[in-house]
Design an enzyme around this catalytic site. Structure first.
Site, PDB file in Angstrom:
ATOM      1  N   LYS A  46       0.954  -0.906   0.638  1.00  0.00           N
ATOM      2  CA  LYS A  46       0.764  -1.708   1.856  1.00  0.00           C
ATOM      3  C   LYS A  46       0.086  -3.040   1.530  1.00  0.00           C
ATOM      4  O   LYS A  46       0.484  -4.098   2.043  1.00  0.00           O
ATOM      5  CB  LYS A  46      -0.077  -0.915   2.854  1.00  0.00           C
ATOM      6  CG  LYS A  46      -0.453  -1.686   4.126  1.00  0.00           C
ATOM      7  CD  LYS A  46       0.777  -2.002   4.959  1.00  0.00           C
ATOM      8  CE  LYS A  46       0.392  -2.821   6.204  1.00  0.00           C
ATOM      9  NZ  LYS A  46      -0.433  -2.065   7.141  1.00  0.00           N
ATOM     10  N   CYS A  91      -3.387  -7.717   9.266  1.00  0.00           N
ATOM     11  CA  CYS A  91      -2.686  -7.241   8.065  1.00  0.00           C
ATOM     12  C   CYS A  91      -2.614  -8.333   7.015  1.00  0.00           C
ATOM     13  O   CYS A  91      -3.333  -8.307   6.025  1.00  0.00           O
ATOM     14  CB  CYS A  91      -1.286  -6.742   8.433  1.00  0.00           C
ATOM     15  SG  CYS A  91      -1.274  -5.179   9.334  1.00  0.00           S
TER      16      CYS A  91
END
Length: 425
Positions: free
Chosen positions: A216, A270
């Site tokens: 990720k 993010c």
């Protein structure tokens, strides 16, 4: 494995859609959040965030009795931890991952764990966070065995599975996207796969917990580096008096070139955050990743400088005005188009700085929120028409659909700072 009851810890932008999607598969879902307001809202069948399709999904799940929210963890067969991982300051460092919320979530579910339960960390985290979560659980529940202690025969299964969804498309992507699943052991991974099979149509790819965590971070760091190239290019082109939007269109005609579009910076929880997790753990090695972060973090100040230049030009043509007489309208606060999420938003940071300069002469247009954050107290939450009528300078920060409908001739006799190339490309 049978998962009759699933608990989702954290009912934010990822946790609530995940809980609702699982509940739509007629599984009993218990959502847990520290916000009583969020819990009460959900239990009315309503939502406290903006996300397409989510309102109907939550309404149906609550009314049919498959989803309910609470502030205290309850027994379940599987627990999905989806809480924030912010930064903290430590010994002069400003981007140190803060696992406080993950620890609090771990300690909240520890008392209700039973043999056979599955715990999955979905929070985007630095490498090693899943192992740390397991350690906190093991310390709190010495009567249960954990995979790092006894391997495959553990009472509790522990895994990491990062979300990989796009705000504005979360409900669809939760179902359609592939999932990277990293268990502490193989049986942990298999248990996690069984859970995601309930609602995921994409493929579940098994790896280690550490690799899943790094996957990720790598995905978002890759995107951050590419955005930094576009943002740096826009600054260079401004210096050289070149239209960056035209330049990128021309360069992208090359069959192996695909330059992204520049903007006012990078936001969200993010892309603007995850690269720092890598840098924090490997500061000597992550040189390109750090530089990209610094380029993107510096872009809001460049935009502010552009606005101040526009104010200077306006005052040059209106000598009876002072800087505090100039009315500026900022279009957009969210970190990306057509959502209400202001987390790490460069548009919000820019608007806050301009608010300090302009005091009450700042109009803020954000069609996806009903009230301004407290950091903008004194500014005016305005509609599009009011902003176009009153503002001397228009600053486009987010390319919401509503803004794209504005005809360019509406900006006649006004100064325009278009950070997204909606009208100047």
């Amino acid at each position: 494995m049978n998962f009759n009851t699933v608990s989702v810890i954290g009912l934010g932008y990822i946790g609530l859609p995940t809980a609702a999607v699982i509940a739509s598969r007629r599984k009993q879902v218990i959502g847990v959040d520290i916000s009583q307001k969020a819990v009460d809202t959900i239990n009315r069948g309503e939502i406290h965030i903006v996300e397409p399709e989510l309102d109907m999904l939550v309404h149906s799940a609550v009314n049919e009795g498959y989803l309910r929210a609470t502030t205290k963890a309850e027994p379940a067969d599987a627990f999905l931890v989806a809480v924030p991982t912010p930064f903290k300051r430590e010994e002069g460092k400003t981007h140190v991952p803060d696992l406080t919320y993950i620890k609090a979530a771990s300690l909240s579910i520890a008392p209700v764990l039973k043999s056979g339960d599955l715990v999955i960390l979905e929070s985007t985290s630095p490498v090693g966070a899943t192992e740390q979560m397991e350690a906190w659980l093991a310390e709190a529940r010495p009567d249960l065995s954990f995979p790092s202690q006894v391997g495959e025969e553990s009472d509790i299964r522990v895994a990491h599975c990062p979300e990989r969804v796009l705000p504005g498309h979360v409900v669809r992507e939760l179902v359609e996207n592939d999932r990277v699943i990293g268990g502490i052991t193989q049986r942990c991974s298999e248990a996690a796969c069984s859970l995601y099979e309930i609602f995921v149509k994409g493929e579940s790819i098994i790896t280690t917990a550490r690799t899943a965590e790094m996957a990720k971070l790598t995905e978002n760091s890759f995107r951050d580096v590419n955005i930094a190239f576009a943002n740096e290019l826009s600054i260079i082109c401004d210096k050289l008096k070149i239209n960056v939007w035209e330049l990128i269109r021309l360069a992208n005609r090359h069959p192996r070139v695909n330059i992204l579009q520049p903007g006012p910076g990078v936001g969200g929880h993010c892309i603007a955050v995850d690269p720092w997790f890598i840098v924090s753990q490997t500061p000597e090695q992550a040189q390109l990743i750090r530089t990209a972060r610094e380029v993107n973090d510096s872009k809001p100040q460049w935009v502010i400088d552009q606005v101040n230049q526009a104010i200077g030009m306006f005052l040059g043509h209106h000598s009876h005005y002072t800087a505090r007489d100039v009315t500026v309208a900022c279009l957009g606060l969210a970190f990306k188009p057509d959502i209400d999420d202001l987390r790490e938003s460069p548009a919000l940071a820019i608007t806050q700085t301009l608010h300090k300069q302009l005091s009450s002469n700042l109009l803020v247009v954000e069609p996806n929120i009903s009230t301004l954050p407290t950091s903008l107290e004194g500014a005016t939450l305005s509609g599009i028409e009011e902003a176009l009528e009153k503002a001397d300078i228009i600053v486009l920060l987010v390319d919401h659909k509503a803004f794209k409908k504005i005809e360019f001739d509406r900006f006649s006799n006004r100064y325009l700072v278009d950070t997204r190339g909606v009208w100047t490309s």
